[in-house]
Design a protein around this motif. Structure first.
Motif, PDB file in Angstrom:
ATOM      1  N   GLY A   1       0.777  -1.226   0.000  1.00 35.22           N
ATOM      2  CA  GLY A   1       0.000   0.000   0.000  1.00 35.22           C
ATOM      3  C   GLY A   1       0.809   1.276   0.000  1.00 35.22           C
ATOM      4  N   ARG A   2       2.097   1.195  -0.240  1.00 35.15           N
ATOM      5  CA  ARG A   2       2.956   2.390  -0.236  1.00 35.15           C
ATOM      6  C   ARG A   2       3.459   2.734  -1.640  1.00 35.15           C
ATOM      7  N   GLY A   3       2.991   2.019  -2.645  1.00 29.94           N
ATOM      8  CA  GLY A   3       3.393   2.320  -4.012  1.00 29.94           C
ATOM      9  C   GLY A   3       4.754   1.801  -4.400  1.00 29.94           C
ATOM     10  N   PHE A   4       5.310   0.870  -3.609  1.00 33.55           N
ATOM     11  CA  PHE A   4       6.652   0.370  -3.921  1.00 33.55           C
ATOM     12  C   PHE A   4       6.683  -0.383  -5.255  1.00 33.55           C
ATOM     13  N   GLY A   5       5.633  -1.159  -5.530  1.00 33.42           N
ATOM     14  CA  GLY A   5       5.601  -1.897  -6.791  1.00 33.42           C
ATOM     15  C   GLY A   5       5.594  -0.966  -7.988  1.00 33.42           C
ATOM     16  N   ALA A   6       4.782   0.088  -7.928  1.00 29.70           N
ATOM     17  CA  ALA A   6       4.720   1.061  -9.022  1.00 29.70           C
ATOM     18  C   ALA A   6       6.043   1.807  -9.158  1.00 29.70           C
ATOM     19  N   ARG A   7       6.648   2.132  -8.031  1.00 28.01           N
ATOM     20  CA  ARG A   7       7.935   2.845  -8.072  1.00 28.01           C
ATOM     21  C   ARG A   7       9.022   1.981  -8.694  1.00 28.01           C
ATOM     22  N   LEU A   8       9.060   0.713  -8.346  1.00 24.51           N
ATOM     23  CA  LEU A   8      10.049  -0.195  -8.931  1.00 24.51           C
ATOM     24  C   LEU A   8       9.811  -0.375 -10.425  1.00 24.51           C
ATOM     25  N   PHE A   9       8.540  -0.409 -10.815  1.00 32.96           N
ATOM     26  CA  PHE A   9       8.222  -0.546 -12.243  1.00 32.96           C
ATOM     27  C   PHE A   9       8.712   0.681 -13.008  1.00 32.96           C
ATOM     28  N   GLU A  10       8.444   1.870 -12.487  1.00 37.97           N
ATOM     29  CA  GLU A  10       8.893   3.099 -13.137  1.00 37.97           C
ATOM     30  C   GLU A  10      10.418   3.128 -13.243  1.00 37.97           C
ATOM     31  N   HIS A  11      11.082   2.700 -12.178  1.00 34.06           N
ATOM     32  CA  HIS A  11      12.542   2.662 -12.164  1.00 34.06           C
ATOM     33  C   HIS A  11      13.072   1.683 -13.215  1.00 34.06           C
ATOM     34  N   ALA A  12      12.435   0.528 -13.322  1.00 38.73           N
ATOM     35  CA  ALA A  12      12.848  -0.468 -14.306  1.00 38.73           C
ATOM     36  C   ALA A  12      12.641   0.041 -15.727  1.00 38.73           C
ATOM     37  N   VAL A  13      11.534   0.735 -15.970  1.00 35.72           N
ATOM     38  CA  VAL A  13      11.278   1.310 -17.292  1.00 35.72           C
ATOM     39  C   VAL A  13      12.400   2.266 -17.673  1.00 35.72           C
ATOM     40  N   LEU A  14      12.807   3.107 -16.730  1.00 33.12           N
ATOM     41  CA  LEU A  14      13.862   4.081 -16.996  1.00 33.12           C
ATOM     42  C   LEU A  14      15.176   3.390 -17.338  1.00 33.12           C
ATOM     43  N   HIS A  15      15.551   2.388 -16.545  1.00 33.73           N
ATOM     44  CA  HIS A  15      16.813   1.677 -16.793  1.00 33.73           C
ATOM     45  C   HIS A  15      16.765   0.909 -18.117  1.00 33.73           C
ATOM     46  N   ALA A  16      15.625   0.288 -18.415  1.00 36.50           N
ATOM     47  CA  ALA A  16      15.508  -0.458 -19.671  1.00 36.50           C
ATOM     48  C   ALA A  16      15.642   0.472 -20.874  1.00 36.50           C
ATOM     49  N   ARG A  17      14.990   1.624 -20.808  1.00 38.47           N
ATOM     50  CA  ARG A  17      15.109   2.619 -21.885  1.00 38.47           C
ATOM     51  C   ARG A  17      16.564   2.968 -22.139  1.00 38.47           C
ATOM     52  N   ASN A  18      17.287   3.223 -21.052  1.00 35.25           N
ATOM     53  CA  ASN A  18      18.656   3.692 -21.189  1.00 35.25           C
ATOM     54  C   ASN A  18      19.628   2.587 -21.571  1.00 35.25           C
ATOM     55  N   ARG A  19      19.146   1.353 -21.657  1.00 33.56           N
ATOM     56  CA  ARG A  19      19.959   0.254 -22.182  1.00 33.56           C
ATOM     57  C   ARG A  19      19.532  -0.124 -23.588  1.00 33.56           C
ATOM     58  N   GLY A  20      18.697   0.700 -24.185  1.00 30.62           N
ATOM     59  CA  GLY A  20      18.284   0.462 -25.567  1.00 30.62           C
ATOM     60  C   GLY A  20      17.179  -0.556 -25.730  1.00 30.62           C
ATOM     61  N   ILE A  21      16.482  -0.888 -24.644  1.00 29.95           N
ATOM     62  CA  ILE A  21      15.386  -1.848 -24.707  1.00 29.95           C
ATOM     63  C   ILE A  21      14.142  -1.150 -25.243  1.00 29.95           C
ATOM     64  N   ASP A  22      13.438  -1.808 -26.167  1.00 31.12           N
ATOM     65  CA  ASP A  22      12.248  -1.168 -26.733  1.00 31.12           C
ATOM     66  C   ASP A  22      10.937  -1.764 -26.230  1.00 31.12           C
ATOM     67  N   THR A  23      10.998  -2.901 -25.526  1.00 30.07           N
ATOM     68  CA  THR A  23       9.766  -3.528 -25.049  1.00 30.07           C
ATOM     69  C   THR A  23       9.976  -4.116 -23.663  1.00 30.07           C
ATOM     70  N   LEU A  24       9.060  -3.792 -22.761  1.00 33.22           N
ATOM     71  CA  LEU A  24       9.066  -4.382 -21.424  1.00 33.22           C
ATOM     72  C   LEU A  24       7.903  -5.361 -21.337  1.00 33.22           C
ATOM     73  N   VAL A  25       8.197  -6.570 -20.860  1.00 37.29           N
ATOM     74  CA  VAL A  25       7.203  -7.644 -20.829  1.00 37.29           C
ATOM     75  C   VAL A  25       6.969  -8.076 -19.380  1.00 37.29           C
ATOM     76  N   ILE A  26       5.702  -8.312 -19.070  1.00 30.53           N
ATOM     77  CA  ILE A  26       5.353  -8.830 -17.746  1.00 30.53           C
ATOM     78  C   ILE A  26       4.474 -10.055 -17.937  1.00 30.53           C
ATOM     79  N   HIS A  27       4.921 -11.190 -17.429  1.00 33.28           N
ATOM     80  CA  HIS A  27       4.110 -12.399 -17.402  1.00 33.28           C
ATOM     81  C   HIS A  27       3.568 -12.539 -15.985  1.00 33.28           C
ATOM     82  N   ALA A  28       2.256 -12.561 -15.857  1.00 33.25           N
ATOM     83  CA  ALA A  28       1.651 -12.610 -14.529  1.00 33.25           C
ATOM     84  C   ALA A  28       0.384 -13.447 -14.565  1.00 33.25           C
ATOM     85  N   LEU A  29       0.020 -13.946 -13.417  1.00 31.04           N
ATOM     86  CA  LEU A  29      -1.269 -14.615 -13.295  1.00 31.04           C
ATOM     87  C   LEU A  29      -2.373 -13.579 -13.446  1.00 31.04           C
ATOM     88  N   SER A  30      -3.456 -13.974 -14.064  1.00 31.56           N
ATOM     89  CA  SER A  30      -4.553 -13.037 -14.288  1.00 31.56           C
ATOM     90  C   SER A  30      -5.121 -12.504 -12.986  1.00 31.56           C
TER      91      SER A  30
END
Length: 229
Positions: A117-146
């Motif tokens: 409930g503190r937004g840690f998951g969203a914050r980590l996702f945003e951080h990962a998006v930033l790092h992936a962008r800066n490594r030249g990654i064009d697609t982020l994929v999440i496999h999860a249970l529905s």
């Protein structure tokens, strides 16, 4: 017939969804902390994180298999320096063609029950998006249970398209290319998180010193009383 899998561009997460949280990059020396964090997850959380109720030995093998030279692992530490949330950004191995690099990365995250409930998951996702962008990654994929609605909601809010197939879902987020702003933002984030961690380490050392002095003071007080009796 399922809808076509499109990959819209990443959108900023809602500004009010969480406060800024320092996210620190983890390295090989943090394997014991990562293992302790994952082993503390109950059966339900292990099921959502791995897609099955992972046993302690399976989690151990997963942690031992993390390639810190290829992938990136991020963590959120509390004031006691416990790892309360972590994310694994696994980069797709590049093809054998010369000059080819990974073009996609898979994101996985876990948050301990005390830190929900503190937004840690969203914050980590945003951080990962930033790092992936800066490594030249064009697609982020999440496999999860529905049924992992929290994770899928984070991806949807960021602009990902979620395709559900029975009990499993896949979210795909098209990332914009890196630019000067994204590189400066990553540099600021990483340095701020390192400073925050060092402050917490220093605070813990001061607390330990004060506790030691308090114990010594109490010992002298008891000794003095005994000598006067």
């Amino acid at each position: 017939m399922p809808p076509p899998r499109t990959t819209p561009s990443a959108q900023p997460l809602p500004a009010a969804s969480y406060r800024w949280v320092p996210v620190r990059s983890l390295a090989q020396r943090h394997r014991p902390r990562i293992l302790a964090h994952l082993l503390a997850l109950d059966e339900s959380d292990r099921y959502l994180r791995f897609g099955y109720v992972a046993s302690d030995s399976q989690i151990g093998r997963y942690v031992d298999g993390i390639d810190f030279l290829r992938d990136e692992v991020f963590g959120v530490f509390n004031r006691r320096l416990d790892l309360v949330a972590m994310a694994h950004l696994a980069y797709t191995p590049p093809s054998s063609a010369p000059g080819r690099v990974a073009s996609a990365a898979e994101f996985g995250v876990s948050v301990c029950v005390q830190a929900r409930g503190r937004g840690f998951g969203a914050r980590l996702f945003e951080h990962a998006v930033l790092h992936a962008r800066n490594r030249g990654i064009d697609t982020l994929v999440i496999h999860a249970l529905s049924e992992n609605t929290a994770m899928l909601r984070i991806a949807s809010h960021a602009g990902a398209t979620v395709v559900r197939s029975g009990s499993e879902s896949e979210a795909r987020l098209k990332l914009p290319p890196e630019d000067l702003v994204s590189n400066v933002e990553q540099l600021f984030d990483d340095q701020a998180a390192e400073i925050d961690y060092r402050v917490k380490v220093h605070a813990r050392q001061v607390d330990a010193l004060l506790s030691g002095l308090s114990a010594v003071r109490s010992l002298f007080s008891v000794t003095a009383r005994n000598e006067t009796e």
